[in-house]
Enzyme design. Structure first.
Site, PDB file in Angstrom:
ATOM      1  N   HIS A 109       9.841   1.472  -1.504  1.00  0.00           N
ATOM      2  CA  HIS A 109       8.500   1.525  -2.111  1.00  0.00           C
ATOM      3  C   HIS A 109       8.229   2.798  -2.914  1.00  0.00           C
ATOM      4  O   HIS A 109       7.156   3.388  -2.829  1.00  0.00           O
ATOM      5  CB  HIS A 109       7.431   1.381  -1.031  1.00  0.00           C
ATOM      6  N   HIS A 178       0.512  -4.144  -1.601  1.00  0.00           N
ATOM      7  CA  HIS A 178       1.000  -4.297  -0.231  1.00  0.00           C
ATOM      8  C   HIS A 178      -0.145  -4.555   0.764  1.00  0.00           C
ATOM      9  O   HIS A 178      -0.189  -3.961   1.838  1.00  0.00           O
ATOM     10  CB  HIS A 178       1.774  -3.040   0.168  1.00  0.00           C
ATOM     11  N   GLU A 309       4.024 -10.265  -0.820  1.00  0.00           N
ATOM     12  CA  GLU A 309       4.163  -9.294  -1.902  1.00  0.00           C
ATOM     13  C   GLU A 309       4.975  -9.892  -3.046  1.00  0.00           C
ATOM     14  O   GLU A 309       6.187 -10.054  -2.930  1.00  0.00           O
ATOM     15  CB  GLU A 309       4.869  -8.041  -1.388  1.00  0.00           C
TER      16      GLU A 309
END
Length: 344
Positions: A109, A178, A309
Site C-alpha cells: 500500500h 480501503h 478494493e
C-alpha cells in the site's frame, strides 16, 4: 441534490509536519459521508436500512488521533501502488527500484508513508470534493513526479470515486480506497450473516507472504466461486477458509461494470460495486484482532468488516502476463469505482 459542508477535523502533530485536517460532509436523501483531507479517508458512511434508519457502515475513529496512529488503512486511499509488491522491488526501463518493506518481505500500500498518511489539497465541488497532491520523484522509492487527483461525488445512493494521475517518468500505479464495511453498522460484531457475490471466473492464488504465485486459477469448484451470492460465515466454514485476502480477476474492459455485491438480509442494506478496474481484492478483516478501539469506543474483532478494493492485480509490475501497472509520461491514469447503496 447533494449538500456539501466543510469543517476543521483537527491539527496534524508537528512531527508529522503539522497542518489542518479538514472534514467534508456529503449528504443526499439516502447517504451521508464524511471524508478527511488526510489520506482522502472515508471516516463515516451512513446508509438507510429497510425501515429508513441510518447507520454508519464503515470502520474508523472518532478523532484525528486514531488516524495518525498505526491502523489498518481504515477508509484511506492507498498508493502509489495498492496491495503488495514482492520484495519491494521492480525494474522500469532497465533501472531497479527498491521500496521500503512494511509487510514481511514485501512492500504494501505505498510503503512507510503512503498516500493514506499525507494531507491532500481539497476543492469543493457542487456534489462532492476533489483532492489533489503531487507525489515527488523518489517519494517512497518510486520514480517520477506524480500528480494525483481523487474525486468523490455523491448522487442519491451512488458514491463515485474517480482516480486520475499523470507522471514525469514511467512509474507503477494502482490506486484504491480501503474502506472496511459492515452493513449491519460498524462495531456490530462479525460479518458472517452478510451475503457476498463477485463477478469473477478466476482469482490469483498466493504464497504464504500473500504474493500472487503467477497462476490465474479458475474459481469453478472452489471456495473462490462467488459468482452466486454466498452467506459468508457458512461459506468460510464449508471450505475451511480462515477468510479472504485475494484478488479476483474481473472482465478486462475499460467500461463501467457491476463486479460485486454485498447484502445484509437482517437490515436489508445492500451495496453494489461497479468499476473500470481489472481486479478487486476481497478482504474479510482477518488481521483485525479487537485491539483497536474505534468509533463509539467499540472494538473491531476478526471478521468484523470486509473490503472490496477495486485495483490492478497485486505485484503486476513484476508479472508481465498481468494487466500493466505502468503509467507513462504523456498518458493519464483514469479509473472510477461506484458504490451504490440501497435497502430492500
Amino acid at each position: 441534490m447533494t449538500e456539501v459542508k466543510r469543517e476543521v477535523f483537527g491539527q496534524m502533530p508537528q512531527e508529522e509536519g503539522g497542518g489542518v485536517v479538514e472534514k467534508f460532509c456529503l449528504k443526499s436523501d439516502s447517504v451521508k459521508i464524511e471524508i478527511l483531507s488526510l489520506g482522502c479517508i472515508i471516516a463515516a458512511l451512513e446508509t438507510k436500512d429497510r425501515d429508513g434508519k441510518f447507520s454508519d457502515v464503515v470502520l474508523g475513529f472518532d478523532t484525528l488521533e486514531g488516524y495518525t496512529r498505526k491502523h489498518p488503512f481504515f477508509g484511506a486511499v492507498v498508493g502509489r501502488v495498492a496491495n503488495r509488491i514482492a520484495k519491494g522491488r521492480f525494474t522500469v526501463d532497465g533501472k531497479e527500484y527498491q521500496l521500503f518493506l512494511n509487510n514481511g518481505p514485501n512492500s504494501l500500500h505505498g510503503g512507510a508513508k503512503g498516500f493514506d498518511k499525507v494531507l491532500w489539497s481539497p476543492q469543493v465541488l457542487p456534489n462532492g470534493v476533489c483532492f489533489f497532491r503531487l507525489s515527488p520523484d523518489g517519494e517512497e522509492g518510486y520514480p517520477g513526479d506524480l500528480k494525483v487527483w481523487v474525486t468523490y461525488t455523491l448522487n442519491g445512493g451512488e458514491l463515485a470515486i474517480n482516480y486520475r494521475a499523470q507522471t514525469s517518468k514511467t512509474t507503477p500505479i494502482s490506486l484504491t480506497n480501503h474502506a472496511y464495511f459492515n452493513l449491519s453498522g460498524q462495531g456490530s460484531g462479525d460479518i458472517y450473516d452478510h451475503e457476498i457475490s463477485i463477478e469473477a471466473d478466476s482469482y490469483l492464488p498466493v504464497d504464504d507472504t500473500k504474493i500472487p504465485t503467477g497462476e490465474v486459477a479458475a474459481v469453478q469448484g472452489t471456495g473462490f466461486d462467488l459468482r452466486q451470492p454466498v452467506k459468508l460465515g457458512k461459506h468460510l466454514q464449508k471450505f475451511c477458509l480462515d477468510g479472504f485476502d485475494h484478488n479476483f480477476c474481473l472482465q478486462q474492459a475499460q467500461a463501467r461494470r457491476l463486479v460485486a455485491r454485498a447484502r445484509h438480509p437482517p437490515t436489508g442494506r445492500a451495496m453494489e460495486v461497479h468499476t473500470t478496474q481489472p481486479g478487486i481484492q476481497f478482504y474479510t478483516g482477518n488481521n483485525l484482532d479487537g485491539s483497536l478501539k474505534g468509533k463509539g469506543a467499540v472494538t473491531y474483532p476478526k471478521h468484523s468488516a470486509f473490503c472490496l478494493e477495486t485495483q490492478n492485480w497485486p505485484d503486476a509490475v513484476n508479472k508481465p502476463h498481468f494487466p500493466s501497472a505502468l503509467l507513462q509520461p504523456g498518458e493519464e491514469y483514469n479509473h472510477t469505482t461506484w458504490l451504490v447503496f440501497s435497502a430492500t
